[in-house]
Design an enzyme around this catalytic site. Structure first.
Site, PDB file in Angstrom:
ATOM      1  N   GLU A  55      -3.031  11.942 -13.939  1.00 51.78           N
ATOM      2  CA  GLU A  55      -3.315  12.927 -14.973  1.00 51.78           C
ATOM      3  C   GLU A  55      -3.212  12.383 -16.292  1.00 51.78           C
ATOM      4  OE1 GLU A  55      -1.464  15.457 -11.743  1.00 51.78           O
ATOM      5  OE2 GLU A  55      -1.515  13.380 -12.319  1.00 51.78           O
ATOM      6  N   CYS A  87       3.163  16.640 -14.930  1.00 49.55           N
ATOM      7  CA  CYS A  87       1.828  16.694 -15.233  1.00 49.55           C
ATOM      8  C   CYS A  87       1.297  17.916 -15.593  1.00 49.55           C
ATOM      9  CB  CYS A  87       1.148  16.005 -14.156  1.00 49.55           C
ATOM     10  SG  CYS A  87       1.658  14.099 -14.065  1.00 49.55           S
ATOM     11  N   ARG A 187      -3.845  -4.318   5.211  1.00 52.25           N
ATOM     12  CA  ARG A 187      -2.565  -4.730   4.710  1.00 52.25           C
ATOM     13  C   ARG A 187      -2.248  -4.368   3.072  1.00 52.25           C
ATOM     14  NH1 ARG A 187      -1.856 -10.671   7.997  1.00 52.25           N
ATOM     15  NH2 ARG A 187      -1.774  -9.894   9.885  1.00 52.25           N
ATOM     16  N   ASP A 203       3.251 -16.736  17.903  1.00 56.64           N
ATOM     17  CA  ASP A 203       2.288 -16.780  16.911  1.00 56.64           C
ATOM     18  C   ASP A 203       2.321 -17.348  15.702  1.00 56.64           C
ATOM     19  OD1 ASP A 203       0.755 -15.866  19.221  1.00 56.64           O
ATOM     20  OD2 ASP A 203       0.657 -13.777  18.331  1.00 56.64           O
ATOM     21  N   GLU A 284       1.612  -4.192  13.832  1.00 58.53           N
ATOM     22  CA  GLU A 284       0.706  -5.133  14.462  1.00 58.53           C
ATOM     23  C   GLU A 284       1.512  -5.876  15.622  1.00 58.53           C
ATOM     24  OE1 GLU A 284      -1.399  -7.765  11.967  1.00 58.53           O
ATOM     25  OE2 GLU A 284      -1.748  -6.253  10.506  1.00 58.53           O
ATOM     26  N   GLY A 286       3.126  -6.694  19.414  1.00 61.84           N
ATOM     27  CA  GLY A 286       2.498  -6.900  20.830  1.00 61.84           C
ATOM     28  C   GLY A 286       2.963  -5.633  21.508  1.00 61.84           C
TER      29      GLY A 286
END
Length: 364
Positions: A55, A87, A187, A203, A284, A286
């Site tokens: 604002e 605000c 992400r 990985d 994310e 497994g």
């Protein structure tokens, strides 16, 4: 509730708020547009905690044109002194004639008081325009305030026969480049991305927003009970959060700038992440880590990619399952999107906290 122009101008305010996604925690993403004579004369969004709110920036952008104008705000203007002044007071001082609010603020320091303050100053106030979209955009903030933990989004990609990976090593990507680009966007918009130690060892993901122009990398969170994260792991960098058991030896990880969170149980770990100003978590990991979250009812939202492939033997998205179809958890607010050749299915497992205050909603 007003429609027509109010809806369009609030949609613009929501697009302004999008610019702060992933950058404002523990504050919410908020957008504001100032409209006079049917024309937008000021825009603003909250860039990060401690900086001016949407604002205030929109009013600065509008200048004297704000007097007699209408302000469209995606979240109820605050009415308390925090890192910045209220605000609601800024809108009153600027001389706006009307304020349109998408959703009320669940923070008990506000919770309808901002709207009451504006109305007491003689401002016309409308509440509830595009409320559902605003509440969803603010899910992380609302989870922090109401549940004391980040909003958890479980993302996975599977083949048409329900497999997220082949058995053993040598796994390639399940989905297309287009789908993987969408994950990079998420992400960028969420505060943190989390995996388990199994994913790190197999990985070695970087957990960054590669390929996103102007993107910022989320905080990396590794659930690693026994602190086995290799010093060469690509996700290990200053600020990476390692969630371990209380007795794990972590000195070597701390030396490279990792932040250690010690917790016996997942709910405790998420409460600690809240203390690190994380309002949203992209899960994310497994099947094993995801199952742990599901067992504790800590998954709030699911985003699943389905690729037109058949794998046969492989790993399912969850390592544990309901005993019968009657025990299966259904999603609500389900959406389908084609990211050819893949299909994206999204939906909520838990309702996003919202505030209903009789006498405040509607137009007065």
């Amino acid at each position: 509730m007003s429609v027509g122009p109010d809806t369009e101008f609030m949609a613009q305010a929501l697009r302004e708020a999008e610019r702060g996604l992933g950058r404002t925690a523990p504050n919410p993403p908020v957008g504001c547009v100032i409209v006079r004579g049917g024309e937008v004369v000021g825009r603003g969004f909250h860039p990060r905690a401690g900086e001016p709110h949407a604002e205030v920036l929109a009013l600065r952008n509008a200048g004297e044109r704000a007097r007699g104008a209408a302000a469209y705000v995606t979240l109820e203007p605050c009415s308390h002194f925090g890192r910045t002044p209220p605000c609601a007071d800024a809108l009153i001082a600027a001389g706006v004639a009307r304020v349109v609010v998408a959703a009320l603020d669940p923070d008990p320091r506000v919770a309808g008081r901002g709207v009451e303050r504006l109305r007491a100053a003689g401002k016309a106030v409308t509440v509830g325009v595009k409320e559902a979209e605003a509440v969803r955009q603010q899910a992380g903030f609302r989870s922090l305030v109401t549940h004391g933990r980040p909003w958890v989004v479980y993302k996975y990609a599977m083949t048409l026969d329900g497999k997220v990976a082949a058995m053993g090593e040598g796994n390639g990507a399940v989905t297309s480049v287009r789908s993987r680009g969408r994950v990079m966007q998420w992400r960028d918009e969420l505060d943190a991305v989390a995996v388990g130690i199994g994913t790190v060892l197999s990985d070695d993901p970087a957990l960054t927003t590669r390929g996103i122009k102007g993107g910022r990398d989320p905080r990396a969170v590794i659930f690693d009970r026994h602190a086995r994260t290799p010093m060469t792991a690509r996700a290990l960098r200053p600020g990476t959060i390692i969630v371990t058991a209380p007795g794990a030896e972590t000195a070597h990880l701390e030396e490279v700038g990792a932040v250690i969170v010690r917790a016996e149980a997942l709910p405790d770990a998420l409460s600690e992440l809240r203390e690190l100003d994380l309002s949203s978590l992209l899960l994310e990991g497994g099947p094993r880590l995801a199952s742990s979250f599901f067992a504790e009812h800590l998954v709030d939202e699911v985003r699943a990619f389905i690729a037109p492939k058949l794998l046969g033997t492989g790993l399912p998205p969850l390592s544990s399952a309901a005993q019968s179809m009657t025990d299966a958890r259904g999603l609500c607010d389900v959406h389908f999107e084609s990211l050819a050749p893949d299909l994206l299915v999204t939906g909520l497992l838990n309702d996003i906290p919202r505030l209903e205050a009789p006498g405040v909603l509607g137009e007065h």
